[in-house]
Design a protein around this motif. Structure first.
Motif, short mmCIF file in Angstrom:
data_model
loop_
_atom_site.label_atom_id
_atom_site.label_comp_id
_atom_site.label_asym_id
_atom_site.label_seq_id
_atom_site.Cartn_x
_atom_site.Cartn_y
_atom_site.Cartn_z
N SER A 90 6.30 -0.22 9.27
CA SER A 90 5.73 -1.30 8.48
C SER A 90 6.45 -1.45 7.14
O SER A 90 6.55 -0.50 6.36
CB SER A 90 4.24 -1.06 8.22
N LYS A 91 6.93 -2.62 6.89
CA LYS A 91 7.60 -2.93 5.62
C LYS A 91 6.60 -3.03 4.47
O LYS A 91 6.97 -2.98 3.31
CB LYS A 91 8.36 -4.25 5.73
N GLU A 92 5.33 -3.16 4.81
CA GLU A 92 4.29 -3.30 3.79
C GLU A 92 3.72 -1.97 3.33
O GLU A 92 2.90 -1.94 2.42
CB GLU A 92 3.18 -4.20 4.33
N LEU A 93 4.16 -0.90 3.95
CA LEU A 93 3.71 0.44 3.56
C LEU A 93 4.83 1.16 2.81
O LEU A 93 5.99 1.09 3.21
CB LEU A 93 3.37 1.28 4.79
N GLU A 94 4.45 1.83 1.76
CA GLU A 94 5.35 2.74 1.07
C GLU A 94 4.84 4.13 1.41
O GLU A 94 3.76 4.52 0.97
CB GLU A 94 5.30 2.47 -0.43
N SER A 95 5.58 4.85 2.23
CA SER A 95 5.11 6.12 2.79
C SER A 95 5.84 7.29 2.18
O SER A 95 7.07 7.32 2.13
CB SER A 95 5.31 6.11 4.31
N TRP A 96 5.05 8.28 1.77
CA TRP A 96 5.58 9.45 1.06
C TRP A 96 5.01 10.74 1.62
O TRP A 96 3.92 10.75 2.19
CB TRP A 96 5.19 9.38 -0.41
N GLN A 123 -9.50 -2.02 7.58
CA GLN A 123 -9.15 -3.39 7.98
C GLN A 123 -7.70 -3.72 7.65
O GLN A 123 -6.98 -4.29 8.47
CB GLN A 123 -10.10 -4.38 7.30
N GLU A 124 -7.25 -3.36 6.46
CA GLU A 124 -5.87 -3.69 6.07
C GLU A 124 -4.86 -2.93 6.92
O GLU A 124 -3.77 -3.44 7.21
CB GLU A 124 -5.64 -3.44 4.59
N VAL A 125 -5.19 -1.72 7.35
CA VAL A 125 -4.28 -0.94 8.19
C VAL A 125 -4.25 -1.51 9.61
O VAL A 125 -3.19 -1.63 10.21
CB VAL A 125 -4.68 0.54 8.18
N ALA A 126 -5.43 -1.86 10.12
CA ALA A 126 -5.49 -2.47 11.45
C ALA A 126 -4.67 -3.76 11.48
O ALA A 126 -3.99 -4.04 12.47
CB ALA A 126 -6.95 -2.74 11.83
N ALA A 127 -4.71 -4.53 10.40
CA ALA A 127 -3.91 -5.76 10.32
C ALA A 127 -2.41 -5.45 10.33
O ALA A 127 -1.64 -6.15 11.00
CB ALA A 127 -4.28 -6.56 9.08
N LEU A 128 -2.00 -4.40 9.63
CA LEU A 128 -0.59 -3.99 9.65
C LEU A 128 -0.16 -3.57 11.04
O LEU A 128 0.92 -3.95 11.51
CB LEU A 128 -0.36 -2.82 8.68
N GLU A 129 -1.01 -2.82 11.70
CA GLU A 129 -0.69 -2.35 13.05
C GLU A 129 -0.60 -3.52 14.02
O GLU A 129 0.28 -3.56 14.88
CB GLU A 129 -1.71 -1.31 13.50
N MET A 139 0.85 -1.17 0.00
CA MET A 139 0.00 0.00 0.00
C MET A 139 0.90 1.24 0.00
O MET A 139 1.88 1.30 0.72
CB MET A 139 -0.91 -0.01 1.24
N LYS A 140 0.53 2.20 -0.81
CA LYS A 140 1.29 3.44 -0.92
C LYS A 140 0.45 4.57 -0.33
O LYS A 140 -0.69 4.80 -0.75
CB LYS A 140 1.59 3.73 -2.38
N ILE A 141 1.03 5.26 0.67
CA ILE A 141 0.31 6.37 1.30
C ILE A 141 1.09 7.67 1.13
O ILE A 141 2.32 7.67 1.03
CB ILE A 141 0.04 6.12 2.80
N PHE A 142 0.34 8.74 1.08
CA PHE A 142 0.91 10.08 1.05
C PHE A 142 0.43 10.79 2.31
O PHE A 142 -0.77 10.84 2.57
CB PHE A 142 0.46 10.85 -0.19
N ILE A 143 1.36 11.33 3.08
CA ILE A 143 1.02 11.97 4.36
C ILE A 143 1.16 13.48 4.20
O ILE A 143 2.24 13.98 3.90
CB ILE A 143 1.94 11.45 5.48
N ASP A 144 0.07 14.18 4.41
CA ASP A 144 0.05 15.64 4.32
C ASP A 144 0.83 16.24 5.49
O ASP A 144 0.90 15.65 6.58
CB ASP A 144 -1.40 16.14 4.33
N VAL A 145 1.36 17.41 5.28
CA VAL A 145 2.17 18.09 6.29
C VAL A 145 1.43 18.28 7.61
O VAL A 145 2.02 18.24 8.68
CB VAL A 145 2.74 19.43 5.76
#
Length: 145
Positions: free
Chosen positions: A33-39, A135-141, A1-7
């Motif tokens: 999380s190795k399963e997240l691509e965070s930007w 659900q997918e984020v809760a599983a990662l956490e 999963m690829k996420i973009f985090i606002d300032v």
């Protein structure tokens, strides 16, 4: 999963404003999380520095800005992003840069405190709270605890 985090998610944590604990959970997941691509946008770094410099000395502001972005990749700011942001009919230039950056990397989710600022987005725009209950984020956490 690829996420973009606002300032504003980073600023939530820095200033401990309302919702900061959920924003911290987002950032911790982004970092661990190795399963997240965070930007986030390259613009985020100077903005974090600017906000931190208001209340801290130069050395602290620089160190805190750098530490805030640990584990998060920067979308380089380039002519394409700036042209897209300038051409947008939306009034907030900084938000336009954030959105253009998220679109450039084809993020699955844009996580922000101000959803209304991204109402024209083709990307799913969620608050930290909304993203964390997916659900997918809760599983990662859960894997990290």
């Amino acid at each position: 999963m690829k996420i973009f985090i606002d300032v504003n998610v980073f600023i939530d944590v820095m200033t401990k404003r309302s919702g900061w604990s959920e924003s911290l959970r987002v950032l911790n997941l982004a970092r661990r999380s190795k399963e997240l691509e965070s930007w986030t946008s390259a613009l985020t770094l100077p903005l974090i520095y600017f906000f931190r410099r208001r209340v801290a000395d130069e050395t602290t502001a620089r160190a805190d800005a750098q530490a805030s972005l640990k584990g998060v990749q920067l979308v380089p700011m380039n002519q394409t992003i700036l042209d897209h942001a300038l051409a947008s009919a939306r009034p907030d230039f900084e938000d336009n840069i954030q959105l253009a950056s998220a679109e450039l990397i084809s993020a699955n989710h844009l996580i922000t405190r101000n959803k209304k600022d991204f109402d024209t987005s083709k990307i799913a725009v969620l608050t930290p709270e909304e993203w964390l209950v997916l659900q997918e984020v809760a599983a990662l956490e859960a894997k990290l605890t």
